[in-house]
Design an enzyme around this catalytic site. Sequence first.
Site, mmCIF file in Angstrom:
data_model
loop_
_atom_site.group_PDB
_atom_site.id
_atom_site.type_symbol
_atom_site.label_atom_id
_atom_site.label_comp_id
_atom_site.label_asym_id
_atom_site.label_seq_id
_atom_site.Cartn_x
_atom_site.Cartn_y
_atom_site.Cartn_z
ATOM 1 N N HIS A 177 2.843 1.580 3.286
ATOM 2 C CA HIS A 177 2.914 0.179 3.724
ATOM 3 C C HIS A 177 3.296 0.115 5.209
ATOM 4 O O HIS A 177 2.747 -0.671 5.972
ATOM 5 C CB HIS A 177 3.988 -0.578 2.932
ATOM 6 C CG HIS A 177 3.747 -0.663 1.451
ATOM 7 N ND1 HIS A 177 4.510 0.005 0.536
ATOM 8 C CD2 HIS A 177 2.837 -1.365 0.743
ATOM 9 C CE1 HIS A 177 4.085 -0.279 -0.686
ATOM 10 N NE2 HIS A 177 3.064 -1.098 -0.596
ATOM 11 N N GLN A 230 -3.348 -9.506 -11.425
ATOM 12 C CA GLN A 230 -4.051 -8.233 -11.324
ATOM 13 C C GLN A 230 -3.520 -7.179 -12.286
ATOM 14 O O GLN A 230 -3.949 -6.034 -12.254
ATOM 15 C CB GLN A 230 -4.049 -7.726 -9.883
ATOM 16 C CG GLN A 230 -2.720 -7.245 -9.356
ATOM 17 C CD GLN A 230 -2.791 -6.978 -7.863
ATOM 18 O OE1 GLN A 230 -2.884 -7.885 -7.050
ATOM 19 N NE2 GLN A 230 -2.748 -5.705 -7.486
ATOM 20 N N GLN A 236 -10.509 -1.107 -3.813
ATOM 21 C CA GLN A 236 -9.965 -2.412 -3.423
ATOM 22 C C GLN A 236 -10.414 -2.771 -2.003
ATOM 23 O O GLN A 236 -10.838 -3.907 -1.742
ATOM 24 C CB GLN A 236 -8.441 -2.368 -3.502
ATOM 25 C CG GLN A 236 -7.746 -3.575 -2.951
ATOM 26 C CD GLN A 236 -6.246 -3.522 -3.184
ATOM 27 O OE1 GLN A 236 -5.782 -3.781 -4.283
ATOM 28 N NE2 GLN A 236 -5.489 -3.168 -2.160
ATOM 29 N N LEU A 266 1.500 8.436 -1.296
ATOM 30 C CA LEU A 266 2.635 7.540 -1.540
ATOM 31 C C LEU A 266 2.174 6.340 -2.348
ATOM 32 O O LEU A 266 1.082 5.822 -2.146
ATOM 33 C CB LEU A 266 3.232 7.074 -0.209
ATOM 34 C CG LEU A 266 3.840 8.167 0.660
ATOM 35 C CD1 LEU A 266 4.435 7.563 1.930
ATOM 36 C CD2 LEU A 266 4.916 8.935 -0.097
ATOM 37 N N ARG A 305 4.372 3.252 -7.508
ATOM 38 C CA ARG A 305 4.422 3.724 -8.900
ATOM 39 C C ARG A 305 4.913 5.163 -9.014
ATOM 40 O O ARG A 305 5.210 5.613 -10.128
ATOM 41 C CB ARG A 305 3.057 3.578 -9.571
ATOM 42 C CG ARG A 305 2.680 2.131 -9.829
ATOM 43 C CD ARG A 305 1.436 2.001 -10.695
ATOM 44 N NE ARG A 305 1.256 0.647 -11.169
ATOM 45 C CZ ARG A 305 0.446 -0.274 -10.615
ATOM 46 N NH1 ARG A 305 -0.268 0.043 -9.556
ATOM 47 N NH2 ARG A 305 0.371 -1.488 -11.129
#
Length: 287
Positions: free
Chosen positions: A37, A61, A156, A187, A190
Site C-alpha cells: 500500500h 466484494q 483487478q 505482501l 491476509r
Amino acid sequence: MRTVRTKTEVREHLAAPRRAGRTIGLVPTMGYLHDGHLSLLRAAREECDVVVMSLFVNPAQFGPGEDLDRYPRDEERDAALAAEAGVDLVYAPPVAEVYPQGFATHVEVEGLTDVLCGDPSRRGAGHFRGVTTVVAKLFNTVQPDVAYFGQKDAQQAAVIRRMAADLDFGIRIAVMPTVRDEDGLALSSRNAYLDAAERERALALPRALRIAAERAREGSLEDGLTAARAELAAAGIEPEYLEARDAADLSPVASLNGRPVLVAAAARVGAARLIDNVLIDPPGGAD
Ligand code: AMP
C-alpha cells in the site's frame, strides 16, 4: 492529514485545490496497510499535488463465508502510516455512507471478470462487481486525476482499466509493481492469517511463479506451467488455478506470443486465500 467519513466532507476538502488546478491522486485500500500500500501512496505523493487514500473494507466484494468479519483492521495504525507517507486526506466511510438504504445500482465489467478469480466455480463475478461498484463510487466522490492500484491484484487492475475506459471516467489508472517480503512472499493484509509453518509453505507460490517465468523464457510456457505445478505439489499446495493469460485482455495463451503474458495463481494455505502473479514481458519489450 485529515480523516473524514462522508462524501460531502471529501468534496468540501477537495473543492479549493481542484479549483486551483491542483492534481488529485487516489489510492483505494481496505486498510491494514503494508509496504505494498505504501508504495502506491509514495507514487501518488510524488506525482500528485493532493493525495487521497480511501479506507473501506467493502462488504460487496466478499462472498458468503469469506473473511469479511475477520478481515484485519487497525485504523489508528493505518492513519499514522498514511500521515507518514504524506497522505493529505483519508476517506474512511461507514458502510451506510457507501451503501445507504435502497442502494440498487451496480457496475459490472463483462468477460474479464469470468476468469481466474471471477470464475463462477471460485469467487465468482460477484467479487469483481463489488470491486467495480465501489471503485466507481470512489472515482465519482473523489474525481481524481490519477488512481493507483497494485499489480499484485493483476486481474483487478485489468478490470478497473477496462471500466475506467468504458465509462469515460477520464482518470489515469497507474499500476505499480508487486512489493514482496525478503523471502519472496507478496505482501498482503491476509498474510496475517498465516502461522509460521503455513507461511513457509506459502513461499512455494512465489517460487513456483518465478520458476514458471524462467522456464517459459528458456523453454516453453507449457514447460513453465508444468514445473510450477510440480513446485506447488511438492509443498502440498493444490492451486485453485495456475494459468497463463494475455496480460491486457486476460484471454488464454498457450505460448509466449510477443505480448506481455501474465502467469497468475491462487491457492489456499491454512486460513488464507493467497493470490500472486508474474508478468513475462516479451524479449525487447512489449509492442
Ligand atoms: P487492498 O487493501 O488489499 O484492497 O489493496 C489496496 C491496493 O493495494 C490494491 O490496488 C492492491 O493491488 C494494492 N496492493 C496490495 N498488495 C500489494 C503488494 N504486495 N504490492 C503492490 N500493491 C499491492
